[in-house]
Design a protein around this motif. Structure first.
Motif, PDB file in Angstrom:
ATOM      1  N   UNK A 155       0.703  -0.908   0.040  1.00  0.00           N
ATOM      2  CA  UNK A 155      -0.260   0.176  -0.177  1.00  0.00           C
ATOM      3  C   UNK A 155       1.261   1.148  -0.365  1.00  0.00           C
ATOM      4  N   UNK A 156       1.719   0.692   0.661  1.00  0.00           N
ATOM      5  CA  UNK A 156       2.655   2.446   0.869  1.00  0.00           C
ATOM      6  C   UNK A 156       3.610   2.201  -0.590  1.00  0.00           C
ATOM      7  N   UNK A 157       3.954   0.674  -1.230  1.00  0.00           N
ATOM      8  CA  UNK A 157       4.657   1.945  -2.878  1.00  0.00           C
ATOM      9  C   UNK A 157       3.713   1.871  -3.634  1.00  0.00           C
ATOM     10  N   UNK A 158       2.307   2.093  -3.123  1.00  0.00           N
ATOM     11  CA  UNK A 158       1.577   2.223  -4.160  1.00  0.00           C
ATOM     12  C   UNK A 158       1.316   3.655  -4.233  1.00  0.00           C
ATOM     13  N   UNK A 159       1.785   4.077  -3.140  1.00  0.00           N
ATOM     14  CA  UNK A 159       0.774   6.065  -2.732  1.00  0.00           C
ATOM     15  C   UNK A 159       2.532   6.604  -3.358  1.00  0.00           C
ATOM     16  N   UNK A 160       3.638   5.635  -2.797  1.00  0.00           N
ATOM     17  CA  UNK A 160       4.773   6.379  -3.785  1.00  0.00           C
ATOM     18  C   UNK A 160       4.885   6.607  -5.093  1.00  0.00           C
ATOM     19  N   UNK A 173       2.961  17.075  -1.636  1.00  0.00           N
ATOM     20  CA  UNK A 173       3.503  16.132  -2.714  1.00  0.00           C
ATOM     21  C   UNK A 173       5.302  15.481  -1.407  1.00  0.00           C
ATOM     22  N   UNK A 174       5.571  16.865  -0.920  1.00  0.00           N
ATOM     23  CA  UNK A 174       7.332  16.114  -0.331  1.00  0.00           C
ATOM     24  C   UNK A 174       7.373  16.458   0.637  1.00  0.00           C
ATOM     25  N   UNK A 175       6.309  16.816   1.335  1.00  0.00           N
ATOM     26  CA  UNK A 175       6.047  16.547   3.032  1.00  0.00           C
ATOM     27  C   UNK A 175       5.569  14.641   3.201  1.00  0.00           C
ATOM     28  N   UNK A 176       4.757  14.462   1.772  1.00  0.00           N
ATOM     29  CA  UNK A 176       3.776  12.805   1.958  1.00  0.00           C
ATOM     30  C   UNK A 176       5.077  12.103   1.313  1.00  0.00           C
ATOM     31  N   UNK A 177       6.531  12.268   0.930  1.00  0.00           N
ATOM     32  CA  UNK A 177       7.068  11.533   0.357  1.00  0.00           C
ATOM     33  C   UNK A 177       8.069  11.710   1.846  1.00  0.00           C
ATOM     34  N   UNK A 178       8.381  12.550   2.899  1.00  0.00           N
ATOM     35  CA  UNK A 178       8.938  12.968   3.723  1.00  0.00           C
ATOM     36  C   UNK A 178       8.465  11.824   4.442  1.00  0.00           C
ATOM     37  N   UNK A 179       6.856  11.522   4.601  1.00  0.00           N
ATOM     38  CA  UNK A 179       6.857  10.890   5.262  1.00  0.00           C
ATOM     39  C   UNK A 179       6.553   9.355   5.461  1.00  0.00           C
ATOM     40  N   UNK A 180       6.383   9.196   3.685  1.00  0.00           N
ATOM     41  CA  UNK A 180       6.545   8.535   3.529  1.00  0.00           C
ATOM     42  C   UNK A 180       7.650   6.781   3.211  1.00  0.00           C
ATOM     43  N   UNK A 181       8.418   7.677   3.797  1.00  0.00           N
ATOM     44  CA  UNK A 181      10.013   7.018   4.197  1.00  0.00           C
ATOM     45  C   UNK A 181      10.255   7.269   5.152  1.00  0.00           C
ATOM     46  N   UNK A 182       9.627   7.257   5.919  1.00  0.00           N
ATOM     47  CA  UNK A 182       9.484   7.297   7.241  1.00  0.00           C
ATOM     48  C   UNK A 182       8.910   6.121   7.551  1.00  0.00           C
ATOM     49  N   UNK A 183       7.936   5.896   7.326  1.00  0.00           N
ATOM     50  CA  UNK A 183       6.927   4.841   7.637  1.00  0.00           C
ATOM     51  C   UNK A 183       7.586   3.267   6.550  1.00  0.00           C
TER      52      UNK A 183
END
Length: 325
Positions: A155-160, A173-183
Motif C-alpha cells: 500500500x505504501x509502494x502504491x502511494x509512492x 507531495x514533498x511532505x508526503x514523500x518525507x512521511x512515506x520515507x519514515x513509514x
C-alpha cells in the motif's frame, strides 16, 4: 531531481573525494581501512571517468580493472510488474548475480523456491553447490519462508508511485514523500525483525553435522538397527548432538550421544558392530577398512594411529526426525 537532493549529492561527492584523496595516483586497487567509518575497501582512481572506485572484495575491484567477472544464474520467486495487468505479482523467474554473495543472498531471501537450472550448474564449483544446498536445506529446516512484501508495504509502494508519476510535485507531495520515507524505514525494520528472530536457530545452535555416505547405513541409523558410532578418541561425546545428513546435504535426523566406551582399536570386537550394512563380507574386512580410514583422518595428529590407539564406541538416541529430501 529536487534542488535539495542535488545539493546532497554534490556534498556527498566532495566529501567522498576528500576521503580518498591520498589514492589519486593508485590505478590498481589499494587496501584501505577507514577507522572513522569502520570499513575496509579496495580503492583506486579511474582517470577516464575521473572518479574514485571502491569495492569491498578484491576480485570485484580487479574484475573492474581487467574488465572481467563472474555470472551465476538461478531461479527464485520475484515480485514483478506486468504491464498487461498493471500490477505486481509474485512469480518464479530466472535471474542472475555477478558474485557469490548475491547468490547466497538469493537463497537467504527465497529458500523455498531457489533453484539452479541444470544447464547452469557448470557456472558453480562443487564446493559452492554443496554450500548452497546445505544452507538452503537448513533454512527450510528452521521454517524460513520466501520473503514477500507485506500488504502494508504494498500500500505504501502504491502511494509512492502516485506521487512519483506526477510531472510536478507540490509542497504537500514533498511532505508526503518525507512521511512515506519514515513509514517505509519503520516497516522494513519491523518486518526484518519478524523474519530474522527465529527461535529454532537457538534450538540447533550447538549441533554438529554428520554426513553418512551409504544410504544403507543412514537408514539403519534412522530405524534403530545401528545405534552407535565409532570415533578416534579425542574427547567425551556425551551430550553432543549431530544432524544426520546424506551426501546431498539433506537433513534426516538429530541425534544425541548418551553412552560411550573408550577402548583400544585392537579390542573392537565383532559383537559391537553391524559390519554387513557397510558392504563388508567379514568383520576382518570391515575392521581393516576402518583402521585405514582412522589412520587417514588422524594423519595430522601428533601421534600416529595404531592398533593400540584409543577409539570411542559411542551410542546415540534419535532426538528428532526430519523429512529428508
Amino acid at each position: 531531481m529536487a534542488l535539495w537532493d542535488k545539493l546532497k549529492w554534490v556534498y556527498y561527492g566532495k566529501r567522498r573525494n576528500w576521503w580518498y584523496r591520498h589514492f589519486k595516483n593508485c590505478s590498481l586497487p589499494y587496501p584501505y581501512w577507514s577507522e572513522k567509518r569502520d570499513t575496509f575497501e579496495w580503492v583506486y582512481y579511474d582517470k577516464n571517468r575521473k572518479e574514485f572506485e571502491t569495492q569491498s572484495e578484491l576480485y570485484e575491484a580487479l574484475g573492474d580493472v581487467c574488465s572481467t567477472g563472474f555470472i551465476y544464474h538461478y531461479r527464485s520467486l520475484s515480485y514483478l510488474r506486468y504491464k498487461e495487468e498493471d500490477k505486481k505479482v509474485y512469480k518464479v523467474t530466472e535471474s542472475h548475480g555477478h558474485n557469490f554473495n548475491e547468490i547466497v543472498k538469493a537463497v537467504y531471501d527465497y529458500p523455498e523456491t531457489f533453484e539452479i537450472p541444470k544447464d547452469c550448474l557448470e557456472e558453480y564449483s562443487k564446493q559452492e553447490l554443496r554450500y548452497l544446498k546445505k544452507v538452503q536445506n537448513y533454512l527450510r529446516l528452521i521454517g524460513l519462508k520466501d520473503y514477500k512484501v507485506s500488504k502494508e508495504m504494498e500500500e505504501l509502494d502504491r502511494k509512492w508511485e502516485i506521487i512519483y508519476e506526477k510531472e510536478k510535485k507540490s509542497i504537500l507531495d514533498r511532505i508526503k514523500e518525507w512521511h512515506y520515507e519514515i513509514l517505509e524505514k519503520r516497516l522494513i525494520k519491523q518486518e526484518k525483525f519478524i523474519r530474522y528472530e527465529n527461535t529454532k536457530v537457538e534450538k540447533y545452535a550447538d549441533c554438529y553435522s554428520m554426513h553418512i555416505e551409504k544410504e544403507e547405513v543412514l537408514q539403519a541409523m534412522l530405524d534403530g538397527t545401528k545405534d552407535y558410532r565409532i570415533f578416534p578418541y579425542c574427547h567425551s561425546s556425551i551430550g553432543t548432538r549431530y544432524f544426520l545428513l546424506d551426501e546431498e546435504e539433506n537433513f534426516y535426523a538429530l541425534i544425541e550421544f548418551n553412552e560411550e566406551e573408550q577402548i583400544p582399536f585392537k579390542d573392537l570386537t565383532e559383537d559391537k558392530v553391524n559390519y554387513k550394512i557397510h558392504g563388508d563380507k567379514t568383520f576382518k574386512e570391515y575392521k581393516k577398512k576402518l583402521f585405514k580410514q582412522f589412520k587417514e583422518t588422524t594423519k595430522w595428529d601428533e601421534k600416529e594411529f595404531t592398533e593400540d590407539s584409543p577409539v570411542l564406541y559411542a551410542k546415540f538416541k534419535i532426538v528428532e526426525k526430519f523429512t529428508g529430501k
